[in-house]
Design an enzyme around this catalytic site. Structure first.
Site, mmCIF file in Angstrom:
data_model
loop_
_atom_site.group_PDB
_atom_site.id
_atom_site.type_symbol
_atom_site.label_atom_id
_atom_site.label_comp_id
_atom_site.label_asym_id
_atom_site.label_seq_id
_atom_site.Cartn_x
_atom_site.Cartn_y
_atom_site.Cartn_z
ATOM 1 N N GLY A 37 0.796 -1.219 0.000
ATOM 2 C CA GLY A 37 0.000 0.000 0.000
ATOM 3 C C GLY A 37 0.828 1.267 0.000
ATOM 4 O O GLY A 37 0.299 2.355 -0.226
ATOM 5 N N GLN B 258 -13.836 21.204 5.977
ATOM 6 C CA GLN B 258 -13.501 21.139 7.406
ATOM 7 C C GLN B 258 -12.621 22.346 7.717
ATOM 8 O O GLN B 258 -11.426 22.222 8.010
ATOM 9 C CB GLN B 258 -12.819 19.807 7.739
ATOM 10 C CG GLN B 258 -12.733 19.517 9.233
ATOM 11 C CD GLN B 258 -14.073 19.220 9.889
ATOM 12 O OE1 GLN B 258 -14.920 18.535 9.323
ATOM 13 N NE2 GLN B 258 -14.307 19.762 11.074
ATOM 14 N N LYS C 118 -33.330 25.748 5.509
ATOM 15 C CA LYS C 118 -34.132 24.736 6.202
ATOM 16 C C LYS C 118 -34.516 25.231 7.590
ATOM 17 O O LYS C 118 -33.683 25.748 8.320
ATOM 18 C CB LYS C 118 -33.305 23.475 6.380
ATOM 19 C CG LYS C 118 -33.396 22.527 5.217
ATOM 20 C CD LYS C 118 -32.823 21.197 5.664
ATOM 21 C CE LYS C 118 -32.808 20.178 4.561
ATOM 22 N NZ LYS C 118 -32.037 18.991 5.008
ATOM 23 N N ARG D 228 -36.572 24.058 11.169
ATOM 24 C CA ARG D 228 -37.245 23.033 11.962
ATOM 25 C C ARG D 228 -38.217 23.807 12.863
ATOM 26 O O ARG D 228 -37.811 24.411 13.858
ATOM 27 C CB ARG D 228 -36.225 22.270 12.780
ATOM 28 C CG ARG D 228 -36.720 20.971 13.390
ATOM 29 C CD ARG D 228 -35.584 20.232 14.088
ATOM 30 N NE ARG D 228 -34.442 20.043 13.194
ATOM 31 C CZ ARG D 228 -34.290 18.967 12.413
ATOM 32 N NH1 ARG D 228 -35.170 18.005 12.451
ATOM 33 N NH2 ARG D 228 -33.251 18.875 11.627
ATOM 34 N N ASP E 128 -23.272 26.341 -6.424
ATOM 35 C CA ASP E 128 -22.504 25.960 -5.237
ATOM 36 C C ASP E 128 -21.057 25.824 -5.665
ATOM 37 O O ASP E 128 -20.757 25.823 -6.859
ATOM 38 C CB ASP E 128 -23.027 24.623 -4.700
ATOM 39 C CG ASP E 128 -22.793 24.480 -3.191
ATOM 40 O OD1 ASP E 128 -21.975 25.240 -2.641
ATOM 41 O OD2 ASP E 128 -23.416 23.610 -2.580
ATOM 42 N N ALA F 248 -24.867 15.730 -3.584
ATOM 43 C CA ALA F 248 -25.970 16.425 -4.262
ATOM 44 C C ALA F 248 -27.189 16.603 -3.372
ATOM 45 O O ALA F 248 -28.245 17.022 -3.852
ATOM 46 C CB ALA F 248 -26.344 15.722 -5.568
ATOM 47 N N GLY F 249 -27.036 16.327 -2.099
ATOM 48 C CA GLY F 249 -28.157 16.524 -1.171
ATOM 49 C C GLY F 249 -28.573 17.980 -1.094
ATOM 50 O O GLY F 249 -29.757 18.309 -1.236
#
Lengths: 314, 314, 314, 314, 314, 314
Positions: free
Chosen positions: E40, E99, E194, E196, E220, E226-227
């Protein structure tokens, strides 16, 4: 080997805030002499033995930000050479945070520069509040605790029991921050953004979202000249916002024309924290100051006691 | 690969000096925008492509030394990120040079700190003049060219054809510098030093050396509040110095009570260079300014051309 | 986690001094093997577990200064790799201190180099005595404790109850150091400096100050070849100094012709500390050695106990 | 910008080798002053302008290895501060190479330490020969060119047209090096290793491989006290080796009892390079010195001209 | 000294893109061997002399991002040790960019980590495209050129001559990016976010802005699973968006369920660049790939020629 | 200040080994979330407060070595930013150890690179086992504890009470390692090496040493594709080795054709440790696994308690 104690010092950027934090910690302030020579150079000397101690230096970035930073670097240097065990910088308002990218070619990234200079001077850890962008944490190799005034603001608005609230981001770059507050207080979201329809026309502010008959809370991380937050007021009114407009921002810099603009905008209230010193002559009716001293003191304490800080923000 | 050119920029600490140096080099000044936001933060942007170029930034330490330094760090950061090949800092008066040791416990060594901050920001080389102590060169890991105004001063006094000169060091720490000038102009040496005979008495200035019937030249690296150079005048007069007293110092900071003190001291002449900006209202009769611009321009040129700088001072 | 103890080791530069310091600390010396291979390379091995311990290594710079430094770097490397918690270097005489600036072009600044090499090897702190220039502290980014033999000297002279003392700096560069001793013992100050009246004449030593009928104490940080301190004796005598001449210096290197010169100079006494090893055959009548071991041991102890060291020197 | 030239200097470790290399390059040696003060400190000064030049400093590790290294660090520091463009260290014999791992607990890894110190001083590149272990290249972050004397040795033995050769590794750690020479000259391989059969018996040297009626070449990277290479001779003879025994090693340190031991071993020839200075009184009949100066000069030249060095060794 | 040439290599992350860039530059690809051992580990070797050359290594972050990064670090190490003059990394898609802050306590900031690892390995400059946040530039101390695909997208849409366009940000964090595209093509802006409503209800996507009867372009910086971009389609349709929906994103990662989701969303077109390799089996009708190779090649060329890159983007 | 506890985490390279070590320490495993995004990026988050704690992360290098290393760097970054007091990496099999030198020109030294990357990420200490070369310890500036499986192997063989043993090094580079085992179990030594008699002939394996009628133990630090250890079997048999052949190696990588080759070689036993994860389908009859977990746990414990580790190996 003798035990390591907690020693909290503060610089001249905002002694009031320093005193408050030290008091909350039930400590006496660390003894330090800070003065200016006639030629403008800063002199600092720690007046008590700090060998092997956990030292904290509280210094926010005030309108004399460059003086504040140089003073801070010099104090850190003195602490390092005086054999402090650790040096924690508490900087509620982190200066130069907005210069966090090259918006135009050949600009500096001063936010990163300040992080580098702090590390070079000898800082071991930074505690700060509501950074202009979350990414700035990554400018440091040392640990950074980023506190937020969001709980102070949401609690404040919840106590008011306002109805039909909409949180308004003053531009697209602030949409994410506005969403966080909206989520906490169960409000809707709207966003202002400026459009220049044609090249030779002046920009027009669009209201993206629904503000009619709503109580508006414009939010931002800081109010500097108050241009961003006041520019959209006419557009909001035009779109049918006929109720109170609140403003909530962590850092109240109130530079240049800010006070005048905000008065003219006729906000119901402008809510800021004491992360930035506001002189008496800049205080106006409608200004509410929520103290972050409790939060900052708790963060210092938990750091010293190796306890979680994130759990503060649940 | 394209050729590396010389590009000379200057900051806001002393644009007058910057212009003079650029002009001597027969260059046009590098295009740069430097401004202050209302909140006090500095903005800098290089307005021309500098990829792969040898960039020079001229910034002395003026009375607003902390602003000057932060501005300099920010400009260097912009240059580095804009892919400059090398960044040379020309800082005729190096700020914080006097904080070059811990005179008392738990003091900083701010001179070393400034050196560290310059290296961290990205400087590749420093050109400066008459450092407060020669050892400061060793605070840098990068090359430092230390120029001296000694040839300007000695030439000036030689042209005057004065007789029976004695060079006076205003305190023991300056004895070495005074000796250098004395040697160059063929003068004798005397040294002032303060003694506190008993603990509850005030200090008395002793004159070590012979000044009777001599033309005196008091010399120092800088005149700050002018306390050091004026304190000894009475003692000199008392010891029989009944002729003219000149003062020669590279850096004319003229802080606080300096002008008043010097007028009162009734010096024949006070000779300084333009390493430090002196506003019109501080200029007094008897003040002579020798320009260091030629020297600084020559050093920049020789650096670029890889020619010796030490040979300038024979 | 287990407790951190104090472990004191010494190298081969001056085992006598090492033993004295360890004894004052009521410790047994740290176990270490140091040897030389036939090819000249140094071998060092720590012979006891030092994981997580506060290690001290005593190594002055003796006449084999380069061997001493390399040996020290190697011992530090061994300590670092053996997981010492902290490594404190006790170097009473800091080698290469005089090469602390570029006196001529293209010279090294070896004092800074040694500081860099110590930091690279892994030193966390340095304890030293009477550095040639105070600025050398600034060559380090790690804390440095600079002790001084001044209290030893002033106490020594006070006990002698000498009268009409004048402290003489052997050249202008030492004027400041001489003033410190003069102040402590209530003496006057005089300064020697060499002048070359014309280019083809040899230099003449001038006495700046009044030495007639005075007891003279010539002082310096070190006596190397003793040229500086002995050169001025004739000039002093010529100026009417007809009493005893003492010499006081922290570091007694006594190199090359030093002993011969000092004997010829006929000093009343030459007083040095044991910061530098003096072999038996170099000891002469009139040499007084004051031990710095107490001072060094106390500094080591206070470092370990996080107590102030500056307070030692009031 | 002016052109970068090649400037080759050498230290005092082996001026003979320095001169040879400079001569092969058809250059005049760089002007440098290197001296020792009476107190043992080294002084170095570059006597010609080297701004922006590609500087090379030749310094091997001789029997006074610690002096050589400190001198080298000091010269590099002088070059760096004198604005050399690049600093290449040519160190044919790399000192402390054998301390390249912790063979026992709490040992230093002095080989890595020396690499760190060289980088800290300011070296940009190292050229060396036949490192004790190949892994030492990895101790550096800067490029290292490792030359080898193998072609010199193999060519030498090929010219001799010896028959039935066996290359003998003097211990198991050297087996790999021996194999390389064996492969180049088409010889067999044998390995000596010491075994302590029982705890209280002395070690016996085993010969692993076949040496009967063979011409033996014992090979190693260096001959220090010659213990390793001479210890096995008796064992070889006992195993039937009744022909000539040659020794080939790059670095001839010849420390301590080396000469005596080699004479006693009655080798046919001992072949080394001039990577290490051998004084006249250590030269014995049977010693053959092959000069590495050509190789080293070629490497310097190719470095300057950006040409491949590996291609030198096919 | 020989001249520095441009040498362009590419790794195994996307050889197709590498070949395209090299071809645009009219160069032959740099010779390099890259392979994997059975265990590896990666092996890389530069197969041509690169001493003193300006080396470029093209390596994007593909689905095997960790392999790509380790391979890149290893190649850089090989280049550094082979004496490359400069090493420029061309990484069109910068891995771990998301991140870029601690969204939760005790998370890493992997974006900064990757920047640190690149600098440690030896990179001198980075060229990348459309970073997830602009602040990431500040994670580097070395210069970074951030290219953008915006001109490709705006030109593409302008050629289509679509009417009544609205650019939709898929969440509040992307509002700023969407505004940039909207401004360039003269479109309106809308933002999805979104909410809630209550704690035990599922989140509902709000459309902030006006999309009725509009041609929608969702934009984007990247399409991963692709969510984000597909979640809001139903809400858009519900709010009266009855025309075509386009998607434009620089980096087409198309991970996990991306293809399926996009097909189901029934976009008119999905436009991405070739900054990220897309295997044949992931290509679907409606996918348009715009090549960034021209842009990347031009940036490499201008870097080498010291010409402005920002001017590319007007 | 609160006490520092020991917290042991493990990554995904070999959870089995992690669990074993934690269990031996009578601790519960540190809470950490490690996952992969669909795009291949790694996500790690520490799930418990670790401020001021002594953290250990166990991560060996498995067949997905690059994933293992990147995951490790990311975990270390998370720990550092979460204010761990110390970060100890336990890496039983150190990846890229064989790329510890430039065997050919323009190769990387990946072993050093990995050491650099670990230090940059924030590791404070490394615990590892049987490094491919001892010199790799020197690639680190931080302390490294190198454990060895030698006691496990020698104990194992001693219990077998085999007679007439010879330890065989599979090539010359391994001779030293073989000698160590031979010495421990009182066996003879033999060495295999390949020779290419003429240029166009294939290489032949020579047996250097005596193996006739001996029980053979071939030893190496690792078994990768098993080529090295199986190549010599025929040669051994031809030389009269008619008894059992054992293989002992610390790290059982068993890559590519390893299993097949070993089965074919018909070894009596192949003994490895669990430093490297071996999936069930690679386990074959004759494979013996000795657990190193005890040893690793003991090393972690002694590190935490500041006790000697070297004493473990007598």
């Amino acid at each position: 080997m003798a035990n390591s104690k907690l020693r909290v010092f503060y610089g001249t950027s905002d002694p009031e805030l320093g005193r408050k934090i030290v008091k909350k910690l039930h400590l006496r302030p660390g003894k330090i002499k800070i003065s200016r020579f006639a030629c403008g150079e800063i002199y600092a000397r720690i007046l008590e033995n700090i060998r092997g101690q956990n030292c904290v230096i509280i210094q926010t970035c005030s309108p004399k930000v460059n003086e504040d930073l140089m003073e801070l670097f010099i104090i850190i240097d003195a602490m390092k050479r005086a054999s402090a065990k650790t040096i924690t910088v508490v900087m509620p308002h982190f200066g130069y945070a907005r210069q966090d990218r090259k918006a135009a070619s050949r600009e500096p990234i001063s936010g990163r520069l300040v992080a580098n200079l702090l590390e070079t001077a000898g800082a071991d850890r930074v505690v700060t509040m509501d950074l202009h962008s979350d990414q700035i944490q990554g400018y440091f190799n040392i640990p950074v605790d980023t506190l937020t005034a969001l709980p102070l603001f949401s609690e404040y608005f919840k106590r008011k029991k306002l109805k039909d609230m909409v949180v308004v981001a003053p531009d697209t770059g602030r949409a994410k921050v506005a969403k966080k507050l909206a989520d906490r207080i169960g409000a809707r979201l709207a966003i202002l953004h400026k459009v220049r329809e044609k090249h030779n026309q002046s920009a027009v502010t669009h209201v993206v979202g629904y503000v009619k008959n709503k109580t508006v809370i414009i939010t931002d991380d800081m109010i500097d000249t108050a241009g961003t937050i006041t520019n959209g007021v006419a557009a909001l009114r035009e779109k049918g916002c006929n109720r109170d407009i609140y403003v909530a921002a962590t850092h109240g810099l109130f530079s240049g024309p800010a006070i005048e603009r905000m008065k003219k905008a006729n906000f119901k209230e402008v809510i800021v924290t004491d992360s930035f010193p506001i002189p008496e002559d800049k205080k106006f009716s409608g200004l509410k100051m929520l103290s972050a001293a409790d939060l900052l003191a708790e963060a210092v304490k938990r750091n010293y006691e190796n306890r979680s800080i994130s759990s503060l923000f649940g």
